[in-house]
Scaffold this motif. Sequence first.
Motif, PDB file in Angstrom:
ATOM      1  N   LEU A  33     -21.449   9.892   3.514  1.00  0.00           N
ATOM      2  CA  LEU A  33     -20.943   8.713   4.210  1.00  0.00           C
ATOM      3  C   LEU A  33     -21.933   7.562   4.123  1.00  0.00           C
ATOM      4  N   ASN A  34     -23.195   7.837   4.378  1.00  0.00           N
ATOM      5  CA  ASN A  34     -24.201   6.776   4.373  1.00  0.00           C
ATOM      6  C   ASN A  34     -24.450   6.203   2.981  1.00  0.00           C
ATOM      7  N   LEU A  35     -24.298   7.029   1.963  1.00  0.00           N
ATOM      8  CA  LEU A  35     -24.513   6.541   0.601  1.00  0.00           C
ATOM      9  C   LEU A  35     -23.468   5.505   0.189  1.00  0.00           C
ATOM     10  N   ILE A  36     -22.260   5.596   0.742  1.00  0.00           N
ATOM     11  CA  ILE A  36     -21.195   4.651   0.372  1.00  0.00           C
ATOM     12  C   ILE A  36     -20.893   3.638   1.471  1.00  0.00           C
ATOM     13  N   ALA A  37     -21.533   3.789   2.636  1.00  0.00           N
ATOM     14  CA  ALA A  37     -21.189   2.961   3.794  1.00  0.00           C
ATOM     15  C   ALA A  37     -21.311   1.468   3.521  1.00  0.00           C
ATOM     16  N   GLY A  38     -22.346   1.064   2.791  1.00  0.00           N
ATOM     17  CA  GLY A  38     -22.540  -0.358   2.509  1.00  0.00           C
ATOM     18  C   GLY A  38     -21.410  -0.970   1.708  1.00  0.00           C
ATOM     19  N   PHE A  39     -20.725  -0.152   0.920  1.00  0.00           N
ATOM     20  CA  PHE A  39     -19.622  -0.644   0.097  1.00  0.00           C
ATOM     21  C   PHE A  39     -18.280  -0.636   0.827  1.00  0.00           C
ATOM     22  N   VAL A  40     -18.069   0.329   1.707  1.00  0.00           N
ATOM     23  CA  VAL A  40     -16.716   0.524   2.245  1.00  0.00           C
ATOM     24  C   VAL A  40     -16.507   0.046   3.682  1.00  0.00           C
ATOM     25  N   ILE A  41     -17.579  -0.199   4.424  1.00  0.00           N
ATOM     26  CA  ILE A  41     -17.378  -0.635   5.808  1.00  0.00           C
ATOM     27  C   ILE A  41     -17.462  -2.159   5.861  1.00  0.00           C
ATOM     28  N   ASN A  42     -16.330  -2.789   5.680  1.00  0.00           N
ATOM     29  CA  ASN A  42     -16.169  -4.245   5.728  1.00  0.00           C
ATOM     30  C   ASN A  42     -14.665  -4.543   5.763  1.00  0.00           C
ATOM     31  N   PRO A  43     -14.271  -5.747   6.163  1.00  0.00           N
ATOM     32  CA  PRO A  43     -12.843  -6.069   6.247  1.00  0.00           C
ATOM     33  C   PRO A  43     -12.258  -6.653   4.969  1.00  0.00           C
ATOM     34  N   PHE A  44     -12.980  -6.519   3.852  1.00  0.00           N
ATOM     35  CA  PHE A  44     -12.505  -7.109   2.597  1.00  0.00           C
ATOM     36  C   PHE A  44     -11.574  -6.134   1.878  1.00  0.00           C
ATOM     37  N   ASP A  45     -10.337  -6.076   2.343  1.00  0.00           N
ATOM     38  CA  ASP A  45      -9.306  -5.236   1.755  1.00  0.00           C
ATOM     39  C   ASP A  45      -7.963  -5.931   1.955  1.00  0.00           C
ATOM     40  N   VAL A  46      -6.908  -5.337   1.450  1.00  0.00           N
ATOM     41  CA  VAL A  46      -5.582  -5.974   1.497  1.00  0.00           C
ATOM     42  C   VAL A  46      -5.188  -6.361   2.916  1.00  0.00           C
ATOM     43  N   VAL A  47      -5.281  -5.418   3.836  1.00  0.00           N
ATOM     44  CA  VAL A  47      -4.874  -5.675   5.220  1.00  0.00           C
ATOM     45  C   VAL A  47      -5.822  -6.656   5.898  1.00  0.00           C
ATOM     46  N   GLY A  48      -7.128  -6.453   5.734  1.00  0.00           N
ATOM     47  CA  GLY A  48      -8.108  -7.320   6.371  1.00  0.00           C
ATOM     48  C   GLY A  48      -7.986  -8.766   5.935  1.00  0.00           C
ATOM     49  N   VAL A  49      -7.774  -8.972   4.641  1.00  0.00           N
ATOM     50  CA  VAL A  49      -7.628 -10.335   4.119  1.00  0.00           C
ATOM     51  C   VAL A  49      -6.393 -11.012   4.721  1.00  0.00           C
ATOM     52  N   MET A  50      -5.287 -10.286   4.776  1.00  0.00           N
ATOM     53  CA  MET A  50      -4.060 -10.846   5.333  1.00  0.00           C
ATOM     54  C   MET A  50      -4.237 -11.221   6.800  1.00  0.00           C
ATOM     55  N   VAL A  51      -4.908 -10.365   7.541  1.00  0.00           N
ATOM     56  CA  VAL A  51      -5.105 -10.619   8.975  1.00  0.00           C
ATOM     57  C   VAL A  51      -5.991 -11.844   9.187  1.00  0.00           C
ATOM     58  N   LEU A  52      -7.124 -11.905   8.511  1.00  0.00           N
ATOM     59  CA  LEU A  52      -8.072 -12.999   8.713  1.00  0.00           C
ATOM     60  C   LEU A  52      -7.530 -14.334   8.212  1.00  0.00           C
ATOM     61  N   CYS A  53      -6.733 -14.291   7.163  1.00  0.00           N
ATOM     62  CA  CYS A  53      -6.174 -15.541   6.631  1.00  0.00           C
ATOM     63  C   CYS A  53      -5.070 -16.112   7.516  1.00  0.00           C
ATOM     64  N   SER A  54      -4.642 -15.368   8.518  1.00  0.00           N
ATOM     65  CA  SER A  54      -3.643 -15.888   9.448  1.00  0.00           C
ATOM     66  C   SER A  54      -4.250 -16.926  10.389  1.00  0.00           C
ATOM     67  N   VAL A  74       0.832  -1.206   0.000  1.00  0.00           N
ATOM     68  CA  VAL A  74       0.000   0.000   0.000  1.00  0.00           C
ATOM     69  C   VAL A  74       0.865   1.253   0.000  1.00  0.00           C
ATOM     70  N   ASN A  75       1.913   1.260   0.811  1.00  0.00           N
ATOM     71  CA  ASN A  75       2.797   2.429   0.889  1.00  0.00           C
ATOM     72  C   ASN A  75       3.523   2.685  -0.428  1.00  0.00           C
ATOM     73  N   VAL A  76       3.846   1.615  -1.142  1.00  0.00           N
ATOM     74  CA  VAL A  76       4.469   1.775  -2.462  1.00  0.00           C
ATOM     75  C   VAL A  76       3.499   2.444  -3.426  1.00  0.00           C
ATOM     76  N   LEU A  77       2.234   2.019  -3.385  1.00  0.00           N
ATOM     77  CA  LEU A  77       1.217   2.623  -4.244  1.00  0.00           C
ATOM     78  C   LEU A  77       1.042   4.111  -3.939  1.00  0.00           C
ATOM     79  N   LYS A  78       1.110   4.447  -2.661  1.00  0.00           N
ATOM     80  CA  LYS A  78       1.020   5.856  -2.274  1.00  0.00           C
ATOM     81  C   LYS A  78       2.234   6.633  -2.781  1.00  0.00           C
ATOM     82  N   ALA A  79       3.414   6.032  -2.659  1.00  0.00           N
ATOM     83  CA  ALA A  79       4.663   6.706  -3.033  1.00  0.00           C
ATOM     84  C   ALA A  79       4.722   7.017  -4.519  1.00  0.00           C
ATOM     85  N   ILE A  80       4.149   6.145  -5.336  1.00  0.00           N
ATOM     86  CA  ILE A  80       4.178   6.377  -6.782  1.00  0.00           C
ATOM     87  C   ILE A  80       2.937   7.162  -7.249  1.00  0.00           C
ATOM     88  N   HIS A  81       2.165   7.671  -6.268  1.00  0.00           N
ATOM     89  CA  HIS A  81       0.998   8.529  -6.526  1.00  0.00           C
ATOM     90  C   HIS A  81      -0.104   7.820  -7.308  1.00  0.00           C
TER      91      HIS A  81
END
Length: 310
Positions: free
Chosen positions: A255-276, A193-200
């Motif tokens: 916030l409420n219009l997008i909340a259903g899409f963005v409030i969940n653990p299905f992201d890079v960090v969440g997947v790595m944590v849960l798969c441990s 993620v930090n690499v993606l941020k660094a390369i804008h």
Amino acid sequence: MFIDLILKSGKSAIDLCFYVLLPIMVVMMSFMRLLEAKRVLEFVSRVFYPVLKIFGMPGLGIFAALQILLVSFAAPIATLTIMEKKRVSEREIAASLAMIFTMSQANATFPLIVYGLNFKLILFTSIIGGVVASALTFYYFGKNLSYGDVVHGDINEKPTDKSILSILLDGGNEAVNLIIKSIPLILLAIFFVNVLKAIHLIEWLEKFFNPLISIFGVNPSVTLPVITKFLAGGTAMMAVTIDLIKSGIMTAKDLNLIAGFVINPFDVVGVMVLCSAGDATKKVLRHAALGATVGIMVKGVLHYLLFSLM
């Protein structure tokens, strides 16, 4: 610069693992082991299994749902670990993981309530989306995974003569070992993620998706939280969203219009944590991810439409 990114990622990973995940996991794993030893898990599993099996989940799925909704995105690891050790089938683990990926995690939900998030609605859509994700994964995406006559109610075959303190310590030690093993995966995810941020790349994606988001009548400023969520995780998304609302760039309605899409653990960090949680969880990741994708779409669209009508 490259070394700085590594060091920054390492610090973030250590902070996340030892100051966020470890306290939660020690308490949750100790608590779950105590419930297991006292045969509470067995009782609850037997009671809920007849209903949950319709959607492809084992009886323990009720604990995973409560943990993600009321504790934290990392809390279900305790339940997933027990599922693996108690021979729950791969199809049911996949269905449970899909449900977890879809539901709203408490560590992002509760802070955002202060800034206008509709808790009742996000809870309702989480349950609907989670059930859809679980059922689809069990009956369709994961139909080729193993599924046999596994034990669902007999969670603790033999009563233990250990003291309560010993049981709690065993659970705590197991949690510590689990977190230590997860550090490399989490560090690599954060570094990515930090690499993606660094390369804008994130800035470029924000500009690219702004026109598309505007079509749906949503403030283009929500692009940043959406991108941040799927690349950096729910906690980062929450921080960005709160900052935008405080500055007046976003509103509670946005916030409420997008909340259903963005409030969940299905992201890079969440997947790595849960798969441990273990090897079986890693094995069924692809199947669970497909189910979760559909579940999140159902949850997101449902939340968007219902809030628009309120």
